[in-house]
Design a protein around this motif. Structure first.
Motif, mmCIF file in Angstrom:
data_model
loop_
_atom_site.group_PDB
_atom_site.id
_atom_site.type_symbol
_atom_site.label_atom_id
_atom_site.label_comp_id
_atom_site.label_asym_id
_atom_site.label_seq_id
_atom_site.Cartn_x
_atom_site.Cartn_y
_atom_site.Cartn_z
ATOM 1 N N TRP A 29 -9.549 30.080 28.095
ATOM 2 C CA TRP A 29 -9.091 31.442 28.345
ATOM 3 C C TRP A 29 -7.738 31.421 29.062
ATOM 4 C CZ3 TRP A 29 -13.493 35.126 30.228
ATOM 5 C CH2 TRP A 29 -13.209 36.437 29.846
ATOM 6 N N ARG A 30 -7.610 30.517 30.007
ATOM 7 C CA ARG A 30 -6.395 30.434 30.815
ATOM 8 C C ARG A 30 -5.222 29.837 30.038
ATOM 9 N NH1 ARG A 30 -8.733 27.724 34.807
ATOM 10 N NH2 ARG A 30 -7.687 25.750 34.400
ATOM 11 N N LYS A 31 -5.460 28.742 29.326
ATOM 12 C CA LYS A 31 -4.369 28.011 28.683
ATOM 13 C C LYS A 31 -4.271 28.253 27.183
ATOM 14 C CE LYS A 31 -3.246 24.007 30.300
ATOM 15 N NZ LYS A 31 -3.181 22.604 30.670
ATOM 16 N N GLY A 32 -5.337 28.777 26.586
ATOM 17 C CA GLY A 32 -5.395 28.899 25.138
ATOM 18 C C GLY A 32 -5.988 27.629 24.546
ATOM 19 N N TYR A 33 -6.604 27.756 23.399
ATOM 20 C CA TYR A 33 -7.268 26.612 22.767
ATOM 21 C C TYR A 33 -6.265 25.525 22.396
ATOM 22 C CZ TYR A 33 -9.766 23.901 19.257
ATOM 23 O OH TYR A 33 -10.322 22.877 18.541
ATOM 24 N N ARG A 34 -5.213 25.905 21.724
ATOM 25 C CA ARG A 34 -4.231 24.937 21.231
ATOM 26 C C ARG A 34 -3.563 24.170 22.368
ATOM 27 N NH1 ARG A 34 -0.096 27.806 17.760
ATOM 28 N NH2 ARG A 34 -2.063 28.459 16.927
ATOM 29 N N HIS A 35 -3.334 24.827 23.490
ATOM 30 C CA HIS A 35 -2.623 24.206 24.608
ATOM 31 C C HIS A 35 -3.549 23.496 25.585
ATOM 32 C CE1 HIS A 35 1.060 25.928 23.153
ATOM 33 N NE2 HIS A 35 0.496 27.113 23.118
ATOM 34 N N THR A 36 -4.831 23.488 25.285
ATOM 35 C CA THR A 36 -5.785 22.759 26.114
ATOM 36 C C THR A 36 -6.032 21.400 25.468
ATOM 37 O OG1 THR A 36 -6.858 24.823 26.806
ATOM 38 C CG2 THR A 36 -8.107 22.794 27.097
ATOM 39 N N THR A 37 -5.542 20.374 26.099
ATOM 40 C CA THR A 37 -5.698 19.020 25.570
ATOM 41 C C THR A 37 -7.047 18.447 25.990
ATOM 42 O OG1 THR A 37 -4.740 17.979 27.532
ATOM 43 C CG2 THR A 37 -3.200 18.639 25.766
ATOM 44 N N THR A 38 -7.459 17.399 25.306
ATOM 45 C CA THR A 38 -8.704 16.739 25.715
ATOM 46 C C THR A 38 -8.540 16.136 27.103
ATOM 47 O OG1 THR A 38 -8.082 14.768 24.465
ATOM 48 C CG2 THR A 38 -9.595 16.306 23.401
ATOM 49 N N ARG A 39 -7.350 15.706 27.459
ATOM 50 C CA ARG A 39 -7.105 15.182 28.820
ATOM 51 C C ARG A 39 -7.296 16.300 29.851
ATOM 52 N NH1 ARG A 39 -7.967 10.459 27.506
ATOM 53 N NH2 ARG A 39 -6.334 9.237 26.521
ATOM 54 N N ALA A 40 -6.797 17.494 29.546
ATOM 55 C CA ALA A 40 -6.987 18.634 30.456
ATOM 56 C C ALA A 40 -8.473 18.977 30.573
ATOM 57 C CB ALA A 40 -6.193 19.843 29.975
ATOM 58 N N LEU A 41 -9.190 18.893 29.456
ATOM 59 C CA LEU A 41 -10.632 19.146 29.492
ATOM 60 C C LEU A 41 -11.340 18.111 30.368
ATOM 61 C CD1 LEU A 41 -11.202 20.075 25.749
ATOM 62 C CD2 LEU A 41 -11.664 21.573 27.719
ATOM 63 N N SER A 50 -15.293 10.587 25.929
ATOM 64 C CA SER A 50 -16.431 10.146 25.115
ATOM 65 C C SER A 50 -17.665 11.003 25.386
ATOM 66 C CB SER A 50 -16.739 8.664 25.343
ATOM 67 O OG SER A 50 -17.152 8.425 26.669
ATOM 68 N N SER A 51 -17.879 11.432 26.628
ATOM 69 C CA SER A 51 -19.000 12.330 26.935
ATOM 70 C C SER A 51 -18.805 13.681 26.267
ATOM 71 C CB SER A 51 -19.138 12.527 28.443
ATOM 72 O OG SER A 51 -19.543 11.346 29.067
ATOM 73 N N LEU A 52 -17.564 14.146 26.287
ATOM 74 C CA LEU A 52 -17.229 15.417 25.646
ATOM 75 C C LEU A 52 -17.539 15.359 24.147
ATOM 76 C CD1 LEU A 52 -15.650 18.192 26.063
ATOM 77 C CD2 LEU A 52 -13.679 16.938 25.246
ATOM 78 N N TYR A 53 -17.076 14.295 23.497
ATOM 79 C CA TYR A 53 -17.294 14.154 22.060
ATOM 80 C C TYR A 53 -18.756 13.865 21.735
ATOM 81 C CZ TYR A 53 -12.434 14.706 20.876
ATOM 82 O OH TYR A 53 -11.189 15.245 20.689
ATOM 83 N N LYS A 59 -13.362 18.755 20.073
ATOM 84 C CA LYS A 59 -12.838 19.881 20.848
ATOM 85 C C LYS A 59 -13.218 21.191 20.159
ATOM 86 C CE LYS A 59 -8.344 21.829 21.945
ATOM 87 N NZ LYS A 59 -6.903 21.611 21.876
ATOM 88 N N ALA A 60 -13.181 21.202 18.824
ATOM 89 C CA ALA A 60 -13.581 22.399 18.067
ATOM 90 C C ALA A 60 -15.063 22.701 18.271
ATOM 91 C CB ALA A 60 -13.274 22.217 16.585
ATOM 92 N N GLY A 61 -15.884 21.673 18.360
ATOM 93 C CA GLY A 61 -17.307 21.863 18.627
ATOM 94 C C GLY A 61 -17.538 22.464 20.005
#
Length: 167
Positions: A29-41, A50-53, A59-61
């Protein structure tokens, strides 16, 4: 056992799913989907890539899970009362009052509208999700307009619904 195509074999999950979804929702919400990197997540959620995936597949999931949560919240807090109000006008007034309060509370606007503008033109999955959300909001508004104008023709009800949706 499989959940959303992601294997559940291996170490047990070391994070609280509800917390991760709430934090990811706020970051998207704050950064937008496209501008949110996996590193930021990783940094925001406090979990590894790896836990995220493993938990969401991609990221789409994760975005899909976040949007499911967001739509459920919107449905429960804004649309159900709108659909159930015996008096359409009172339901509409409550909907717009509650929507205004919700938007004013944090100033971020509607996540779905933000995604419609930023992501939907180039992301078919997001376009489908945001369209489905818009259709659901429109249907709830139409129920209330129908109750407010029971003798109006369907073209009048449709026009008024479209005006309210644009609002």
């Amino acid at each position: 056992m499989q959940i959303s195509g992601v294997s559940q074999v291996g170490r047990p999950r070391q994070f609280e799913l509800d917390d991760v979804l709430s934090q990811a929702l706020n970051l998207f919400w704050r950064k937008g989907y496209r501008h949110t990197t996996t590193r930021a997540l990783e940094a925001e959620l406090g979990i590894t890539q790896s836990s995220l995936y493993h938990a969401f597949g991609s990221k789409a999931g994760l975005l899909d899970a976040v949007l499911d949560r967001y739509r459920s919240t919107v449905d429960e807090s804004l649309l159900q009362p709108l659909r159930r109000a015996p008096d359409g006008r009172i339901g509409l007034e409550a909907f717009f009052r509650d929507l205004g309060a919700w938007m004013a509370a944090d100033g971020r606007g509607c996540l779905m509208v933000n995604l419609m503008a930023d992501e939907a033109p180039t992301n078919p999955s997001v376009a489908a999700r945001t369209k489905a959300h818009r259709d659901k909001v429109r249907a709830a508004l139409r129920v209330a307009v129908d109750r407010t104008c029971p003798t109006a023709g369907s073209d009048v009800v449709e026009h008024r619904t479209d005006l309210l949706l644009a609002t």
